[in-house]
Scaffold this motif. Structure first.
Motif, PDB file in Angstrom:
ATOM      1  N   UNK A 172       6.529  -3.996 -10.722  1.00 38.66           N
ATOM      2  CA  UNK A 172       7.183  -2.714 -10.437  1.00 38.66           C
ATOM      3  C   UNK A 172       8.654  -2.910 -10.088  1.00 38.66           C
ATOM      4  N   UNK A 173       8.972  -3.978  -9.373  1.00 36.74           N
ATOM      5  CA  UNK A 173      10.366  -4.219  -8.982  1.00 36.74           C
ATOM      6  C   UNK A 173      11.244  -4.491 -10.192  1.00 36.74           C
ATOM      7  N   UNK A 174      10.770  -5.307 -11.131  1.00 35.22           N
ATOM      8  CA  UNK A 174      11.549  -5.585 -12.341  1.00 35.22           C
ATOM      9  C   UNK A 174      11.699  -4.313 -13.173  1.00 35.22           C
ATOM     10  N   UNK A 175      10.629  -3.519 -13.270  1.00 30.40           N
ATOM     11  CA  UNK A 175      10.692  -2.290 -14.061  1.00 30.40           C
ATOM     12  C   UNK A 175      11.671  -1.281 -13.481  1.00 30.40           C
ATOM     13  N   UNK A 207       0.823  -1.208   0.000  1.00 29.44           N
ATOM     14  CA  UNK A 207       0.000   0.000   0.000  1.00 29.44           C
ATOM     15  C   UNK A 207       0.858   1.260   0.000  1.00 29.44           C
ATOM     16  N   UNK A 208       2.004   1.206   0.673  1.00 33.68           N
ATOM     17  CA  UNK A 208       2.882   2.367   0.773  1.00 33.68           C
ATOM     18  C   UNK A 208       3.694   2.600  -0.499  1.00 33.68           C
ATOM     19  N   UNK A 209       3.660   1.642  -1.427  1.00 33.32           N
ATOM     20  CA  UNK A 209       4.391   1.799  -2.676  1.00 33.32           C
ATOM     21  C   UNK A 209       5.818   1.300  -2.632  1.00 33.32           C
ATOM     22  N   UNK A 210       6.202   0.585  -1.579  1.00 31.33           N
ATOM     23  CA  UNK A 210       7.535  -0.013  -1.507  1.00 31.33           C
ATOM     24  C   UNK A 210       7.498  -1.324  -2.287  1.00 31.33           C
ATOM     25  N   UNK A 211       8.284  -1.423  -3.348  1.00 30.02           N
ATOM     26  CA  UNK A 211       8.140  -2.556  -4.271  1.00 30.02           C
ATOM     27  C   UNK A 211       8.944  -3.770  -3.843  1.00 30.02           C
ATOM     28  N   UNK A 212       9.898  -3.580  -2.927  1.00 27.13           N
ATOM     29  CA  UNK A 212      10.658  -4.684  -2.365  1.00 27.13           C
ATOM     30  C   UNK A 212      10.811  -4.439  -0.867  1.00 27.13           C
TER      31      UNK A 212
END
Length: 384
Positions: free
Chosen positions: A284-287, A106-111
């Motif tokens: 999102x993490x790969x991008x 929810x906070x937008x932290x992808x990892x």
């Protein structure tokens, strides 16, 4: 059980749980801890589990920037995970960590990453061992001799107002060195650390140093340099205390230039603290991750992530010109649980993943392509 955001009114109970989990904490450390966590409370990054009015578990999600192959991404650094002793063994730990995963997304932290007090719980929730924090013990006298007779590198003392410049310096160095794993605090946190009276902080155009005295010797928290000249200047400055300090304990990159600049290095005294890593948002993490510019990959991977079903399924992984993406696919390929996927993302070789049962299926060609794309030596310089 009710899981909710913590408030200032909960902090006495949080501190009590912290003492029961990690041991006593001094009065001055309590004040620093409060100064650190109070501004975090309104952001939704400190959560607690309650049994009625009683606090039984906590977890904090630090807002970090983390670099992977030189590219930054938002990372949730999990810390302050506690479960009241009388409530252990009831599934409370799993409940609070599931809430951490959902809140991190929810906070937008992808990892996400953490330093484990126990491995089984975190593995069961998708984190896997990825990298290490390396401490090297070095002779102070050997460091003193690293200075050169050439033009000097300009160093100056660093204080809280230098936090923005420090953050920019860290970003430039991590990008240029294609670093994987190191993190950076936000400006507020750096201002707090740079105000510590017992820490001595210096900055150059392409590097910085933070150290303190420790029982007559020196402890280096950070000594980061983007060039040979700056590395020599910073480390020789530490070594200038050799008339008093006989040894230096330093947190270093495993490939820190000091390990190759030392004239005599016949035996290393190295200790490692391991950290664990988890992919929270696969696409999102790969991008956001960097990849070697000369590598091209077009393959399918299959992922199973029970805690984050949005990551599950078959994905077409495409990598070219240093960038990557995943899109839904109907194909087949190597099959990963989230632990194996997270370990691959952090550079763990496919051969190791296969020999530990963290990946199945696929071909030798898939393995070579994925190894070439994700290879790195992941490390951190900060403990949290």
């Amino acid at each position: 059980m009710d899981i909710r955001d913590l408030t200032v009114d909960d902090l006495d109970a949080v501190l009590d749980n912290r003492k029961r989990a990690f041991g006593p904490i001094s009065g001055s450390d309590v004040e620093t801890w409060r100064e650190l966590v109070v501004p975090v409370l309104p952001t939704g990054r400190f959560i607690g589990a309650f049994d009625g009015p009683r606090l039984i578990a906590t977890a904090r999600i630090n807002a970090f920037t983390q670099w992977w192959h030189g590219r930054p991404m938002p990372m949730g650094g999990v810390a302050s995970v506690t479960v009241a002793p009388e409530d252990r063994g009831r599934g409370v730990g799993r409940a609070i960590m599931q809430a951490v995963i959902e809140r991190t997304a929810e906070l937008g932290d992808v990892v996400s990453a953490l330093y484990p007090a126990t491995t089984p719980l975190y593995r069961s929730m998708g984190w896997e061992h990825a990298g290490g924090l390396t401490r090297a013990t070095l002779p102070t006298e050997a460091l003193r001799g690293l200075g050169t007779d050439g033009p000097g590198v300009k160093l100056r003392r660093m204080g809280p107002d230098d936090a923005p410049e420090l953050i920019a310096t860290i970003g430039r160095i991590n990008a240029a060195t294609r670093a994987s794993g190191p993190v950076c605090y936000d400006e507020r946190t750096w201002r707090l650390w740079l105000a510590e009276d017992d820490d001595f902080c210096y900055i150059a155009d392409d590097g910085f140093l933070i150290y303190r005295w420790d029982s007559g010797d020196i402890e280096v928290d950070n000594c980061v340099a983007g060039s040979e000249a700056t590395a020599r200047a910073l480390w020789s400055m530490v070594g200038s205390a050799s008339s008093i300090a006989k040894s230096v304990t330093a947190i270093v990159d495993p490939y820190d230039p000091v390990l190759w600049l030392l004239r005599e290095r016949s035996k290393d005294e190295i200790r490692q603290t391991r950290w664990m890593f988890r992919v929270i948002d696969l696409a999102a993490a790969v991008a956001r991750r960097g990849f070697p510019a000369g590598i091209s990959v077009d393959t399918v991977i299959q992922v199973e992530d029970p805690q984050r079903p949005a990551n599950s399924g078959a994905w077409r992984l495409e990598i070219s010109s240093g960038a990557g993406s995943v899109t839904p696919s109907s194909g087949t390929g190597p099959a990963f649980g989230v632990r194996g996927l997270s370990a691959l993302f952090a550079g763990v070789p496919m051969a190791a993943l296969r020999r530990t049962g963290l990946v199945a299926g696929g071909t030798a060609e898939d393995d070579e392509a994925l190894d070439a794309a994700f290879h790195c030596a992941a490390y951190m310089l900060d403990y949290f």
